[in-house]
Scaffold this motif. Structure first.
Motif, PDB file in Angstrom:
ATOM      1  N   PHE A 171       0.833  -1.203   0.000  1.00 34.95           N
ATOM      2  CA  PHE A 171       0.000   0.000   0.000  1.00 34.95           C
ATOM      3  C   PHE A 171       0.866   1.252   0.000  1.00 34.95           C
ATOM      4  O   PHE A 171       0.573   2.233  -0.705  1.00 34.95           O
ATOM      5  N   ALA A 172       1.932   1.227   0.817  1.00 34.58           N
ATOM      6  CA  ALA A 172       2.826   2.394   0.863  1.00 34.58           C
ATOM      7  C   ALA A 172       3.501   2.609  -0.488  1.00 34.58           C
ATOM      8  O   ALA A 172       3.605   3.748  -0.967  1.00 34.58           O
ATOM      9  N   ALA A 173       3.949   1.487  -1.115  1.00 33.04           N
ATOM     10  CA  ALA A 173       4.567   1.619  -2.438  1.00 33.04           C
ATOM     11  C   ALA A 173       3.554   2.129  -3.462  1.00 33.04           C
ATOM     12  O   ALA A 173       3.874   2.966  -4.317  1.00 33.04           O
ATOM     13  N   GLU A 174       2.307   1.634  -3.334  1.00 33.71           N
ATOM     14  CA  GLU A 174       1.269   2.097  -4.256  1.00 33.71           C
ATOM     15  C   GLU A 174       0.980   3.582  -4.055  1.00 33.71           C
ATOM     16  O   GLU A 174       0.833   4.335  -5.019  1.00 33.71           O
ATOM     17  N   ARG A 175       0.897   3.992  -2.754  1.00 35.49           N
ATOM     18  CA  ARG A 175       0.678   5.422  -2.488  1.00 35.49           C
ATOM     19  C   ARG A 175       1.827   6.261  -3.031  1.00 35.49           C
ATOM     20  O   ARG A 175       1.611   7.330  -3.613  1.00 35.49           O
ATOM     21  N   THR A 176       3.054   5.760  -2.815  1.00 35.74           N
ATOM     22  CA  THR A 176       4.213   6.497  -3.321  1.00 35.74           C
ATOM     23  C   THR A 176       4.157   6.608  -4.844  1.00 35.74           C
ATOM     24  O   THR A 176       4.383   7.685  -5.412  1.00 35.74           O
ATOM     25  N   ALA A 177       3.868   5.466  -5.490  1.00 31.82           N
ATOM     26  CA  ALA A 177       3.784   5.492  -6.951  1.00 31.82           C
ATOM     27  C   ALA A 177       2.656   6.398  -7.429  1.00 31.82           C
ATOM     28  O   ALA A 177       2.798   7.149  -8.401  1.00 31.82           O
ATOM     29  N   ARG A 178       1.503   6.329  -6.688  1.00 38.81           N
ATOM     30  CA  ARG A 178       0.381   7.194  -7.079  1.00 38.81           C
ATOM     31  C   ARG A 178       0.735   8.660  -6.892  1.00 38.81           C
ATOM     32  O   ARG A 178       0.419   9.507  -7.745  1.00 38.81           O
ATOM     33  N   ASN A 179       1.415   8.967  -5.768  1.00 39.08           N
ATOM     34  CA  ASN A 179       1.819  10.358  -5.537  1.00 39.08           C
ATOM     35  C   ASN A 179       2.815  10.821  -6.591  1.00 39.08           C
ATOM     36  O   ASN A 179       2.734  11.953  -7.089  1.00 39.08           O
ATOM     37  N   GLU A 180       3.770   9.932  -6.928  1.00 38.47           N
ATOM     38  CA  GLU A 180       4.736  10.306  -7.961  1.00 38.47           C
ATOM     39  C   GLU A 180       4.040  10.511  -9.300  1.00 38.47           C
ATOM     40  O   GLU A 180       4.355  11.470 -10.028  1.00 38.47           O
ATOM     41  N   ALA A 181       3.101   9.629  -9.619  1.00 37.90           N
ATOM     42  CA  ALA A 181       2.361   9.786 -10.876  1.00 37.90           C
ATOM     43  C   ALA A 181       1.530  11.066 -10.865  1.00 37.90           C
ATOM     44  O   ALA A 181       1.467  11.785 -11.874  1.00 37.90           O
ATOM     45  N   GLU A 182       0.906  11.357  -9.713  1.00 39.31           N
ATOM     46  CA  GLU A 182       0.110  12.578  -9.617  1.00 39.31           C
ATOM     47  C   GLU A 182       0.993  13.812  -9.730  1.00 39.31           C
ATOM     48  O   GLU A 182       0.633  14.796 -10.397  1.00 39.31           O
ATOM     49  N   ASN A 183       2.166  13.767  -9.078  1.00 35.13           N
ATOM     50  CA  ASN A 183       3.087  14.895  -9.177  1.00 35.13           C
ATOM     51  C   ASN A 183       3.582  15.064 -10.611  1.00 35.13           C
ATOM     52  O   ASN A 183       3.694  16.197 -11.110  1.00 35.13           O
ATOM     53  N   ALA A 184       3.886  13.935 -11.269  1.00 35.36           N
ATOM     54  CA  ALA A 184       4.317  14.022 -12.670  1.00 35.36           C
ATOM     55  C   ALA A 184       3.205  14.587 -13.544  1.00 35.36           C
ATOM     56  O   ALA A 184       3.449  15.432 -14.414  1.00 35.36           O
ATOM     57  N   ARG A 185       1.975  14.115 -13.308  1.00 31.69           N
ATOM     58  CA  ARG A 185       0.846  14.658 -14.083  1.00 31.69           C
ATOM     59  C   ARG A 185       0.659  16.148 -13.822  1.00 31.69           C
ATOM     60  O   ARG A 185       0.416  16.936 -14.736  1.00 31.69           O
ATOM     61  N   ARG A 186       0.813  16.535 -12.530  1.00 28.33           N
ATOM     62  CA  ARG A 186       0.678  17.954 -12.182  1.00 28.33           C
ATOM     63  C   ARG A 186       1.753  18.782 -12.880  1.00 28.33           C
ATOM     64  O   ARG A 186       1.468  19.866 -13.414  1.00 28.33           O
TER      65      ARG A 186
END
Length: 575
Positions: A171-186
C-alpha cells in the motif's frame, strides 16, 4: 432398605466407611464416585470424632418403581450435639443397581474383616489412580495438542503479521507510486498550460511579465529575468549573481547555495554574495545562436525537488523560444510598418474636394503590410482614389502592396476608368503572384462632372453620405478578388454627387469583428457618417475622420490593419 450405625470411636467410623463403600459397590456406584463418597464421609466423621459424642450414620437405598435408584448417606449428631445446633450432613448418589441384598453392607467386628475391607479400599484407590493416570495422559495429550495448536496459531499470526507488513508495504509503495504519478501529471499539466500562456503572446515584454505570475508561489518564491540587449556585454559588471553570469557564459544551469543542490543537469556554485542566505537557480534562456538571458529563481521552501527543477529548466527553454519568436516578430513587424508608412501617399490638394486618410496598424499579431490607400490626379483633371487590401501580412504583403500601387499609377496614365484599372490590376497580380490575392475599390472624381464613377473587386462597399444626410451603401455588383485564377472584366458604376456629399472608403479592419461578421460594422459606419452635418465636414474633415474611427474601434483590440479614406465634395463646389 435402610441401615444405621452408632459412631463413637475411630473403629466405629472405619466400619461405617467400609459399610458405605461396600453398599455403594453392591448397588453399582462407579468406583470414582464411590471413592469420592467414602472420602467425603471419612473427612466428615473425622470432624465429628474431634468434636466428641455419639454420631449416627444412616444409609438408605431407594428403589423407585422404574428407573435408577439412589443411595443416601445421612450423618446426624447425638441429642447433645443437636441441642448445640450441629446441622446434619447428607450426600445422595445415583445407584444403577437396586436389587442387591441388604446384607451387602454388613461389616463384622473381627479385625481380619477390617483388614480385608482396607485391602478392598486399596483396590478402589488403585482404580482411582488408574483413572487419574488416564486423565493425566489425556491431559498431557491435550496439552501437547494445545501446544501444537499454539505453535500453529503463533505461526499463523507470524504469517498474518508478515502478510500485513507486506500489504502495508505494498500500500505504501502504491501510495508512493500514485503520488509520484500525480506529481508528474501535475508538472506536465502545469508545463503545458504555462507553455500555452507564454506562446499566446507575441510581445516579449508581456511574456517576461507573465513568468513570475506563473511560477510564484508554487514553484518559486521570487523570479528575476535578465535579458541581454543586443549590444550588451553579458560579462559586464551589472549587479547580477555570479552564478547567473556563469550561466550566461557557459549556457548551463547553475545552483548557488550553501549546500549541494543535487539537481540533474545543474552545476553547484557557492552562495551568492548578493544574497548569501537564499538558494538561487540560474537557468540560461537558450536559443540556437546564443542565450537570450538568464532566469534566476529562489525556491518556495528550503530547496527544490529534483523533478521540479527539471520541469523549470524545460519551462525556461520554452519561454526562451517564445521570447525569441516574439522578438523576431516585433522586428519584422517594425520593418513592415515602417515600409508601409513610407509608401502611403501624401494626399493631393484638389479644387472643390477635401481628402482625409487614416492608417492604423494592428495592435496584435503580424497583421501589417496589406492595407493601402492612394490618391492621384489624371491628365484630364480627374482624381483617382483607391483603397485596397493584399492578402497575407508582413514584409511580403507590404512589398506586393507597393507593386500594386505603382502598377495602378502607371495604368491610370492612360485615362482608364476604375473598372478598367481593376481589370488590368487583376491580370497583373495573377501573372506576377499566382498565389497572392487582393481586394480594392477605385473611385474617380472629376470637377466638371457631377457624378462619381467607382468599381470594386472583392472589397467592402464604399459608403456615400449625401448632402441631405441620407446614407447609401454602394454595393452594386462588384468583381471578384484580384489575382484569382479566372478571367474577369470588372464593371464601372456611377452615382450622382452634389456639394456636401462625402464618400467613405475603408478596409475590413475597420468594420469586421470575429464574433459579429462584417455587415453590422458597415451599418455602424453608415450610422456614424450619417450623424455628421455638411458644415462639420466642410470645416474640418481630419477631425471628422478621427470622430468616425473612435466609436468603431474603441470596443475591441485591432486584430488587423485599418485604412479609412474620406472624400468630401465641399459645399461651395458648383454642381
Amino acid at each position: 432398605m435402610k441401615r444405621t450405625w452408632q459412631i463413637t470411636t475411630v473403629t466405629d467410623a472405619a466400619r461405617a466407611r467400609i459399610a458405605l463403600a461396600r453398599l455403594a459397590a453392591a448397588h453399582g456406584v462407579p468406583t470414582v464416585e464411590r471413592t469420592r463418597l467414602a472420602s467425603a464421609l471419612s473427612a466428615h466423621l473425622r470432624q465429628c470424632l474431634t468434636k466428641g459424642g455419639t454420631w449416627r450414620l444412616t444409609l438408605d437405598v431407594a428403589s423407585p418403581p422404574a428407573g435408577e435408584g439412589s443411595l443416601r448417606a445421612l450423618v446426624t449428631a447425638s441429642p447433645e450435639a443437636c441441642a448445640a445446633g450441629e446441622p446434619p450432613w447428607e450426600v445422595t448418589v445415583p445407584c444403577p443397581e437396586t436389587t442387591r441384598s441388604a446384607e451387602d453392607g454388613v461389616v463384622a467386628e473381627d479385625p481380619a474383616a477390617l483388614a480385608e475391607a482396607l485391602l478392598g479400599a486399596d483396590e478402589d484407590t488403585a482404580v482411582v489412580l488408574d483413572k487419574l493416570t488416564e486423565q493425566e495422559d489425556l491431559v498431557s495429550f491435550h496439552r501437547e495438542e494445545l501446544h501444537q495448536t499454539n505453535q500453529g496459531v503463533l505461526a499463523l499470526h507470524a504469517e498474518l503479521d508478515a502478510a500485513g507488513r507486506a500489504q502495508r508495504e505494498a500500500f505504501a509503495a502504491e501510495r508512493t507510486a500514485r503520488n509520484e504519478a500525480e506529481n508528474a501529471r501535475r508538472r506536465l499539466t502545469f508545463l503545458a498550460d504555462a507553455s500555452a500562456v507564454l506562446t499566446a503572446s507575441l510581445n516579449h515584454e508581456e511574456i517576461v511579465r507573465r513568468l513570475p505570475d506563473l511560477l510564484v508561489p508554487t514553484y518559486a518564491s521570487s523570479v528575476d529575468v535578465w535579458l541581454f540587449d543586443q549590444d550588451e556585454d553579458r560579462d559586464s559588471a551589472a549587479p547580477h549573481p555570479a552564478a547567473a553570469v556563469v550561466a550566461a557564459r557557459t549556457g548551463r544551469p547553475q545552483y548557488a547555495a550553501g549546500h549541494p543542490g543535487e539537481l540533474p543537469g545543474v552545476d553547484d556554485h557557492p552562495p551568492s554574495a548578493i544574497d548569501p542566505g537564499r538558494p538561487l537557480l540560474c537557468v540560461p534562456l537558450p536559443t540556437r545562436r546564443a542565450p537570450l538571458g538568464v532566469l534566476t529563481l529562489s525556491p518556495p521552501g528550503e530547496r527544490w525537488d529534483p523533478d521540479d527543477a527539471v520541469m523549470l529548466i524545460e519551462l525556461t527553454r520554452r519561454a526562451s523560444i517564445a521570447i525569441d519568436n516574439a522578438r523576431r516578430f516585433e522586428h519584422n513587424r517594425d520593418i513592415a510598418e515602417t515600409l508601409q508608412r513610407a509608401l502611403l501617399t501624401e494626399l493631393p490638394a484638389t479644387p472643390g474636394l477635401s481628402l482625409a486618410a487614416r492608417y492604423l496598424p494592428a495592435t496584435h499579431g503580424l497583421n501589417i503590410g496589406g492595407d493601402w490607400y492612394d490618391a492621384f490626379p489624371q491628365r484630364d483633371g480627374g482624381l483617382i482614389t483607391v483603397i485596397g487590401d493584399v492578402t497575407g501580412h508582413g514584409l511580403h504583403a507590404a512589398v506586393m502592396m507597393s507593386q500594386l500601387r505603382t502598377a495602378l499609377r502607371a495604368y491610370a496614365v492612360d485615362g482608364d476608368s476604375p473598372g478598367r484599372l481593376l481589370t488590368r490590376l487583376h491580370r497583373f497580380l495573377h501573372h506576377l503572384q499566382p498565389d497572392l490575392y487582393a481586394t480594392a475599390v477605385i473611385a474617380r472624381f472629376h470637377p466638371d462632372e457631377p457624378t462619381l464613377t467607382w468599381a470594386a473587386a472583392g472589397h467592402p462597399p464604399p459608403v456615400l453620405r449625401r448632402a441631405d444626410g441620407t446614407v447609401q451603401i454602394l454595393d452594386a455588383k462588384p468583381g471578384a478578388m484580384l489575382g484569382i485564377p479566372l478571367s474577369q472584366e470588372i464593371d464601372d458604376h456611377t452615382v450622382r454627387l452634389s456639394p456636401g456629399s462625402t464618400l467613405a472608403m475603408y478596409t475590413d479592419g475597420l468594420v469586421e469583428r470575429r464574433a459579429q461578421g462584417i455587415d453590422p460594422g458597415i451599418g455602424r459606419l453608415a450610422e456614424a457618417l450619417g450623424r455628421f452635418r455638411s458644415e462639420e465636414l466642410d470645416a474640418d474633415l481630419e477631425l471628422s475622420a478621427d470622430r468616425i474611427l473612435h466609436p468603431l474601434l474603441s470596443d475591441s483590440e485591432r486584430d488587423d490593419d485599418v485604412c479609412l479614406l474620406l472624400c468630401h465634395v465641399r459645399g461651395d463646389t458648383a454642381s
